[in-house]
Design a protein around this motif. Structure first.
Motif, PDB file in Angstrom:
ATOM      1  N   ILE A  86       0.835  -1.199   0.000  1.00 42.56           N
ATOM      2  CA  ILE A  86       0.000   0.000   0.000  1.00 42.56           C
ATOM      3  C   ILE A  86       0.875   1.256   0.000  1.00 42.56           C
ATOM      4  O   ILE A  86       0.500   2.297  -0.558  1.00 42.56           O
ATOM      5  CB  ILE A  86      -0.957  -0.019   1.202  1.00 42.56           C
ATOM      6  CG1 ILE A  86      -1.907  -1.220   1.079  1.00 42.56           C
ATOM      7  CG2 ILE A  86      -1.749   1.272   1.310  1.00 42.56           C
ATOM      8  CD1 ILE A  86      -2.846  -1.366   2.246  1.00 42.56           C
ATOM      9  N   TRP A  87       2.068   1.141   0.603  1.00 42.74           N
ATOM     10  CA  TRP A  87       2.981   2.291   0.587  1.00 42.74           C
ATOM     11  C   TRP A  87       3.418   2.641  -0.835  1.00 42.74           C
ATOM     12  O   TRP A  87       3.714   3.804  -1.139  1.00 42.74           O
ATOM     13  CB  TRP A  87       4.205   1.963   1.447  1.00 42.74           C
ATOM     14  CG  TRP A  87       3.950   2.105   2.912  1.00 42.74           C
ATOM     15  CD1 TRP A  87       3.190   1.285   3.687  1.00 42.74           C
ATOM     16  CD2 TRP A  87       4.445   3.122   3.764  1.00 42.74           C
ATOM     17  NE1 TRP A  87       3.181   1.717   4.979  1.00 42.74           N
ATOM     18  CE2 TRP A  87       3.955   2.854   5.062  1.00 42.74           C
ATOM     19  CE3 TRP A  87       5.265   4.227   3.589  1.00 42.74           C
ATOM     20  CZ2 TRP A  87       4.245   3.654   6.150  1.00 42.74           C
ATOM     21  CZ3 TRP A  87       5.569   5.026   4.668  1.00 42.74           C
ATOM     22  CH2 TRP A  87       5.057   4.748   5.940  1.00 42.74           C
ATOM     23  N   SER A  88       3.432   1.668  -1.728  1.00 38.76           N
ATOM     24  CA  SER A  88       3.778   1.945  -3.120  1.00 38.76           C
ATOM     25  C   SER A  88       2.705   2.803  -3.792  1.00 38.76           C
ATOM     26  O   SER A  88       3.013   3.735  -4.548  1.00 38.76           O
ATOM     27  CB  SER A  88       3.950   0.628  -3.883  1.00 38.76           C
ATOM     28  OG  SER A  88       4.995  -0.134  -3.336  1.00 38.76           O
ATOM     29  N   ILE A  89       1.443   2.485  -3.516  1.00 36.41           N
ATOM     30  CA  ILE A  89       0.344   3.284  -4.079  1.00 36.41           C
ATOM     31  C   ILE A  89       0.408   4.706  -3.543  1.00 36.41           C
ATOM     32  O   ILE A  89       0.223   5.687  -4.281  1.00 36.41           O
ATOM     33  CB  ILE A  89      -1.005   2.627  -3.750  1.00 36.41           C
ATOM     34  CG1 ILE A  89      -1.062   1.213  -4.335  1.00 36.41           C
ATOM     35  CG2 ILE A  89      -2.158   3.468  -4.280  1.00 36.41           C
ATOM     36  CD1 ILE A  89      -2.329   0.456  -3.990  1.00 36.41           C
ATOM     37  N   LEU A  90       0.675   4.835  -2.239  1.00 35.18           N
ATOM     38  CA  LEU A  90       0.785   6.161  -1.635  1.00 35.18           C
ATOM     39  C   LEU A  90       1.951   6.939  -2.237  1.00 35.18           C
ATOM     40  O   LEU A  90       1.845   8.146  -2.501  1.00 35.18           O
ATOM     41  CB  LEU A  90       0.959   6.017  -0.118  1.00 35.18           C
ATOM     42  CG  LEU A  90       1.082   7.310   0.682  1.00 35.18           C
ATOM     43  CD1 LEU A  90      -0.189   8.135   0.565  1.00 35.18           C
ATOM     44  CD2 LEU A  90       1.405   7.012   2.144  1.00 35.18           C
ATOM     45  N   THR A  91       3.061   6.270  -2.500  1.00 33.70           N
ATOM     46  CA  THR A  91       4.230   6.933  -3.086  1.00 33.70           C
ATOM     47  C   THR A  91       3.934   7.433  -4.496  1.00 33.70           C
ATOM     48  O   THR A  91       4.320   8.554  -4.865  1.00 33.70           O
ATOM     49  CB  THR A  91       5.420   5.967  -3.098  1.00 33.70           C
ATOM     50  OG1 THR A  91       5.711   5.547  -1.757  1.00 33.70           O
ATOM     51  CG2 THR A  91       6.636   6.620  -3.699  1.00 33.70           C
ATOM     52  N   VAL A  92       3.258   6.629  -5.297  1.00 34.10           N
ATOM     53  CA  VAL A  92       2.922   7.052  -6.659  1.00 34.10           C
ATOM     54  C   VAL A  92       1.996   8.263  -6.636  1.00 34.10           C
ATOM     55  O   VAL A  92       2.178   9.236  -7.389  1.00 34.10           O
ATOM     56  CB  VAL A  92       2.271   5.890  -7.435  1.00 34.10           C
ATOM     57  CG1 VAL A  92       1.701   6.378  -8.763  1.00 34.10           C
ATOM     58  CG2 VAL A  92       3.288   4.792  -7.681  1.00 34.10           C
ATOM     59  N   ALA A  93       0.984   8.222  -5.763  1.00 34.20           N
ATOM     60  CA  ALA A  93       0.028   9.330  -5.707  1.00 34.20           C
ATOM     61  C   ALA A  93       0.683  10.632  -5.262  1.00 34.20           C
ATOM     62  O   ALA A  93       0.312  11.717  -5.723  1.00 34.20           O
ATOM     63  CB  ALA A  93      -1.126   8.969  -4.766  1.00 34.20           C
ATOM     64  N   ILE A  94       1.671  10.523  -4.369  1.00 35.92           N
ATOM     65  CA  ILE A  94       2.311  11.727  -3.834  1.00 35.92           C
ATOM     66  C   ILE A  94       3.442  12.205  -4.741  1.00 35.92           C
ATOM     67  O   ILE A  94       3.641  13.402  -4.944  1.00 35.92           O
ATOM     68  CB  ILE A  94       2.844  11.466  -2.416  1.00 35.92           C
ATOM     69  CG1 ILE A  94       1.684  11.207  -1.452  1.00 35.92           C
ATOM     70  CG2 ILE A  94       3.676  12.638  -1.918  1.00 35.92           C
ATOM     71  CD1 ILE A  94       2.126  10.864  -0.050  1.00 35.92           C
ATOM     72  N   MET A  95       4.159  11.284  -5.330  1.00 37.18           N
ATOM     73  CA  MET A  95       5.396  11.611  -6.033  1.00 37.18           C
ATOM     74  C   MET A  95       5.155  12.015  -7.486  1.00 37.18           C
ATOM     75  O   MET A  95       5.936  12.792  -8.053  1.00 37.18           O
ATOM     76  CB  MET A  95       6.333  10.401  -5.966  1.00 37.18           C
ATOM     77  CG  MET A  95       7.668  10.580  -6.644  1.00 37.18           C
ATOM     78  SD  MET A  95       8.693   9.116  -6.431  1.00 37.18           S
ATOM     79  CE  MET A  95       9.866   9.357  -7.746  1.00 37.18           C
ATOM     80  N   PHE A  96       4.103  11.518  -8.116  1.00 35.63           N
ATOM     81  CA  PHE A  96       3.887  11.761  -9.537  1.00 35.63           C
ATOM     82  C   PHE A  96       3.513  13.217  -9.755  1.00 35.63           C
ATOM     83  O   PHE A  96       2.491  13.707  -9.292  1.00 35.63           O
ATOM     84  CB  PHE A  96       2.763  10.855 -10.056  1.00 35.63           C
ATOM     85  CG  PHE A  96       2.906  10.519 -11.507  1.00 35.63           C
ATOM     86  CD1 PHE A  96       3.347   9.277 -11.909  1.00 35.63           C
ATOM     87  CD2 PHE A  96       2.617  11.454 -12.487  1.00 35.63           C
ATOM     88  CE1 PHE A  96       3.490   8.957 -13.258  1.00 35.63           C
ATOM     89  CE2 PHE A  96       2.753  11.156 -13.829  1.00 35.63           C
ATOM     90  CZ  PHE A  96       3.192   9.898 -14.217  1.00 35.63           C
ATOM     91  N   GLU A  97       4.347  13.945 -10.517  1.00 32.18           N
ATOM     92  CA  GLU A  97       4.136  15.356 -10.791  1.00 32.18           C
ATOM     93  C   GLU A  97       3.897  15.570 -12.277  1.00 32.18           C
ATOM     94  O   GLU A  97       4.011  14.657 -13.090  1.00 32.18           O
ATOM     95  CB  GLU A  97       5.358  16.172 -10.343  1.00 32.18           C
ATOM     96  CG  GLU A  97       5.505  16.265  -8.839  1.00 32.18           C
ATOM     97  CD  GLU A  97       4.414  17.074  -8.169  1.00 32.18           C
ATOM     98  OE1 GLU A  97       3.876  17.984  -8.828  1.00 32.18           O
ATOM     99  OE2 GLU A  97       4.094  16.799  -7.006  1.00 32.18           O
TER     100      GLU A  97
END
Length: 542
Positions: A86-97
């Motif tokens: 789930i941390w991977s999904i959170l990282t994509v949502a936060i990191m993708f610019e």
């Protein structure tokens, strides 16, 4: 009494009333809470059509989140990674610019912050574990307090503001690891978090770079070129309206105050240019993180020079906004006086706009060319305008006759014609009052059953508009000048002459601002030349 009625008609003109009707209809529709699906779809379509990269970015984010979610939807990856994915999904949502550079910047802060937080959490957890059951929660609680305080303070430090997201990552990653590991194995928890974050970061970077990449450098390049064209268009639009406006119709003060000029699209774009400082700086900071790509194929590209050129361009755009302020000011120069210097003003404007567009074209094509000839033509046109103003400065102080002491400087034929035309309009005003008095005397002998004629009233309004072209300020003084029982009030003649002189000075303000704009172009040419040297633009021969 007719004069007061005429003044009320002049203030509440039909054009202003008609202009307000569509707005009123829209507001009434909004008040009823009506919603049109067709209008909403059209607005969404126009928004997406304006910049297709918005749709591309949205689809890329959806694709990246889908790829990471597959690790949970399929049983085999889920059994391997567990719920930590789930941390991977959170990282994509936060990191993708939006741009590649911004994604790299956000990813660097994410990775560095997570790594530091993990190392710090493991060290504190091991120290607390060796301190005994009583001191362990105290040490963990105190460490959470200190980390939260220090990270929140450090991200406010001016030189560390670009890394604000990294300090935020340190805070919540440390807290989650140290708290969740308190009841379990902190080292195992930290490792699971880190590789989950690494998977999400890798997916975000690969999708953003490989699938229709949106480069911040290209965005910065195009934005600067667009600003050059915007300033040139706004300058030409402002000068054209100033020379074409005869003073008969002026926008209401409420529209001037709210900057509502629907017939001046270039002006609205110029306002966005003045507010583009933050956009250019953010794009430049993001572009520094991008690898060589496209037309920008060498390392250490001078992105900061784009910001400097944008700052000098805004320095010139301020003068355009000042010219626009004179265009819509309350005190206006007589129309006949404005067209006196029309050729000189128009020539200086055309030469300046051509130079600005040429600089923008060079940046767009990434070519370096000498602008000596263009700059000389701009200076020559500005000097001709300045000489014309100096030669006929007596027209800008009063609408009188040329001083006889200086026989060397004689007005041009068009200047004499403009001056005589202005005086002729004043004579028309005097004749119109005599004609109106004679018509009023004839109306006294008209039978009561006969309808009154509309010609004297319309003629009176026409003469009032011609008078307002000469006397734009103050309007009440103009009304008093004509409305003393329908008789010309000669006591106001000296005062109106002084007001005419004040109104004529607005033309001097407009010309001086235009000359100042031309003077600032030297700095713009130098800034573009420095950019072309550092960016290694292709040299274009004469």
């Amino acid at each position: 009494m007719n004069g007061k009625k005429g003044s009320s008609i002049e203030i509440c003109n039909p054009s202003a009333t008609k202009a307000k009707q569509p707005d009123g209809g829209k507001n009434s529709g909004k008040g009823e809470g009506s919603f049109s699906c067709t209008v909403w779809i059209r607005n969404v379509w126009e928004f997406a059509k304006e910049d297709t990269n918005r749709v591309t970015f949205s689809l890329k984010v959806g694709l990246a989140v889908l790829l990471v979610s597959l690790l949970i939807l399929f049983r085999a990856p889920y059994e391997l990674f567990g719920t930590n994915i789930i941390w991977s999904i959170l990282t994509v949502a936060i990191m993708f610019e939006y741009t590649v550079g911004a994604t790299f910047n956000r990813g660097f802060n994410r990775a560095l912050g997570s790594l530091l937080a993990g190392i710090l959490a493991i060290g504190v957890a091991q120290t607390a574990l060796c301190s005994g059951r009583v001191a362990e929660p105290i040490i963990i609680g105190a460490s959470i307090f200190l980390v939260g305080t220090l990270t929140s303070f450090m991200k406010l430090w001016p030189s560390l503001v670009p890394y604000e997201y990294g300090f935020r990552v340190i805070l919540f990653t440390y807290c989650l690891i140290i708290v969740s590991g308190y009841r379990g194995n902190p080292i195992r928890t930290c490792i699971n978090r880190l590789y989950s974050i690494a998977i999400g970061a890798a997916v975000a970077v690969l999708v953003n770079v490989l699938v229709f990449p949106i480069w911040a450098g290209e965005q910065l390049h195009n934005e600067l070129v667009k600003n050059f064209n915007t300033v040139a268009d706004s300058l030409e639009e402002c000068v054209r309206k100033y020379l074409e406006d005869d003073g008969s119709e002026h926008p209401e003060f409420s529209k001037t105050l709210a900057d509502e000029f629907s017939d001046e699209p270039a002006y609205r774009k110029c306002r966005t240019t003045l507010n583009s400082s933050a956009i250019l700086e953010n794009l430049a900071n993001s572009a520094k993180w991008e690898p060589p790509h496209g037309r920008f194929r060498h390392f250490f590209y001078p992105w900061s020079e784009y910001v400097k050129v944008g700052a000098v361009l805004r320095y010139c755009a301020y003068e355009v906004m000042a010219l626009h302020g004179v265009l819509h000011s309350e005190i206006q120069a007589p129309y006949n006086l404005r067209i006196t210097f029309q050729s000189e003003i128009q020539d200086a404007t055309n030469q300046a706009a051509e130079l600005i567009r040429s600089l923008g074209k060079d940046i767009c094509n990434m070519k370096r060319s000498l602008k000596t000839s263009l700059l000389k033509r701009v200076h020559s046109s500005a000097e001709r305008l300045q000489q014309a103003v100096d030669l006929h400065s007596y027209l800008l102080t009063s609408l009188g006759v040329e001083p006889q002491a200086d026989n060397s400087s004689k007005p041009l034929p068009k200047l004499s014609h403009a001056l005589s035309s202005a005086l002729y309009d004043v004579q028309i005003d005097i004749d119109s009052n005599s004609l109106e008095r004679s018509l009023n005397q004839e109306n006294q002998y008209t039978p009561s059953g006969t309808l009154p004629q509309a010609q004297p009233e319309s003629y009176h309004e026409l003469m009032r508009k011609q008078s307002r072209r000469l006397h734009s300020w103050p309007s009440r003084e103009v009304d008093t000048f004509h409305e003393e029982d329908g008789v010309l009030n000669t006591d106001f003649l000296p005062r109106m002459k002084a007001l005419e002189s004040t109104a004529a000075l607005s033309l001097a303000t407009f010309t001086s601002l235009l000359i100042e704009f031309v003077a600032r172009l030297d700095h713009l040419v130098e800034a573009v030349d420095d950019l072309s040297k550092l960016a290694k633009f292709k040299h274009e021969g004469l």
